[in-house]
Write an enzyme that holds these catalytic residues in place. Structure first.
Site, PDB file in Angstrom:
ATOM      1  N   HIS A  45      39.195  49.311  40.391  1.00 25.86           N
ATOM      2  CA  HIS A  45      40.006  50.240  41.196  1.00 25.86           C
ATOM      3  C   HIS A  45      40.258  51.481  40.345  1.00 25.86           C
ATOM      4  O   HIS A  45      41.310  51.621  39.720  1.00 25.86           O
ATOM      5  CB  HIS A  45      41.320  49.576  41.600  1.00 25.86           C
ATOM      6  N   GLU A  72      37.462  49.528  44.781  1.00 28.51           N
ATOM      7  CA  GLU A  72      38.670  49.817  45.554  1.00 28.51           C
ATOM      8  C   GLU A  72      39.147  51.221  45.230  1.00 28.51           C
ATOM      9  O   GLU A  72      38.937  51.716  44.121  1.00 28.51           O
ATOM     10  CB  GLU A  72      39.802  48.847  45.190  1.00 28.51           C
ATOM     11  N   HIS A 193      46.337  40.566  45.878  1.00 29.02           N
ATOM     12  CA  HIS A 193      47.568  41.087  45.291  1.00 29.02           C
ATOM     13  C   HIS A 193      48.525  39.933  44.991  1.00 29.02           C
ATOM     14  O   HIS A 193      49.081  39.315  45.884  1.00 29.02           O
ATOM     15  CB  HIS A 193      48.276  42.123  46.166  1.00 29.02           C
TER      16      HIS A 193
END
EC number: 2.6.99.2
Length: 240
Positions: A45, A72, A193
């Site tokens: 990410h 991401e 997450h």
């Protein structure tokens, strides 16, 4: 048995490297080791300040990753879009981050941003890149996600993780309903997450059609005590 794949997010490895400069730990080598130890994907990410994954890391990884590569990020950042289109990962996961945000903390409003998402998703799909979008466990948002043209959704699992130890049945319920809607409208399901060794198995067992989990922070923390290879094997076991 769960069919979900484990994609290891290696942002925290890059954070450690960047704290001292140099190339220790070696982000590329860690990614290859994760694959060798059984991970079925690698997630990164990158953010504009490059405080963990750097843009150059993405180029280095793309040439070496043998499993699925998932990038991401915030598709409202022009440089991120360019990075993805140049490297053509297996999957791009679109996250509505704000500049300077410490970590992702909410999903897309797929009704409010429907037109924007339709346009940007079409850009990636035209290049043969599978698209997933970050959403909260809200059946209405999941149903609207279908209209954007995305291939998958990624369920944002922080609320599940936070409430798991108090009442896991209550914590999982919104995700079950959201996943049922995804299955109904024909969307693939990813999740991520704060999933960890305590809450992952229950989540995987109760989410119909779960295809992939992306785990970074907890996995890297566990690896400090258990070792990276052992940790990855333990996470894979939770998915069976």
């Amino acid at each position: 048995m769960s069919l979900a794949k484990l994609s290891v997010n290696i942002n925290k490895i890059a954070t450690l490297r960047n704290s001292r400069g140099g190339n220790n730990p070696n982000v590329l080598q860690i990614a290859l080791d994760c694959e060798r130890f059984g991970a079925q994907g690698i997630t990164v990410h990158p953010r504009p300040d490059e405080r963990h994954i750097r843009y150059q890391d993405v180029y280095d990884l793309k040439g070496q990753i043998q499993t699925e590569f998932n990038i991401e990020g915030n598709c409202q950042e022009e440089k991120f879009v360019e990075l993805v289109l140049t490297n053509k990962p297996t999957q791009v996961t679109l996250v509505p981050d704000a500049l300077g945000q410490i970590t992702s903390n909410h999903g897309w409003d797929t009704i409010k941003h429907q037109n924007y998402l339709q346009d940007i998703i079409a850009v990636f799909k035209q290049e043969g890149i599978r698209v997933s979008i970050f959403v909260d466990p809200n059946p209405e948002m999941v149903e609207a996600a279908k209209t954007t043209g995305t291939d998958r959704i990624e369920l944002y699992t922080e609320s599940y993780a936070v409430n798991y130890h108090q009442d896991k049945e209550k914590a999982i319920l919104p995700y079950v309903k959201a996943s049922e809607m995804a299955n109904k409208v024909g969307l693939g399901i990813n999740a991520g997450h704060d999933l960890d060794l305590q809450n992952l198995q229950y989540f995987a067992q109760n989410i119909p059609g779960l295809l992939e989990v992306s785990i970074g922070h907890a996995l890297i923390c566990d690896a400090l005590y258990l070792g990276l290879e052992n940790t990855i094997q333990r996470y894979l076991y939770q998915l069976k």
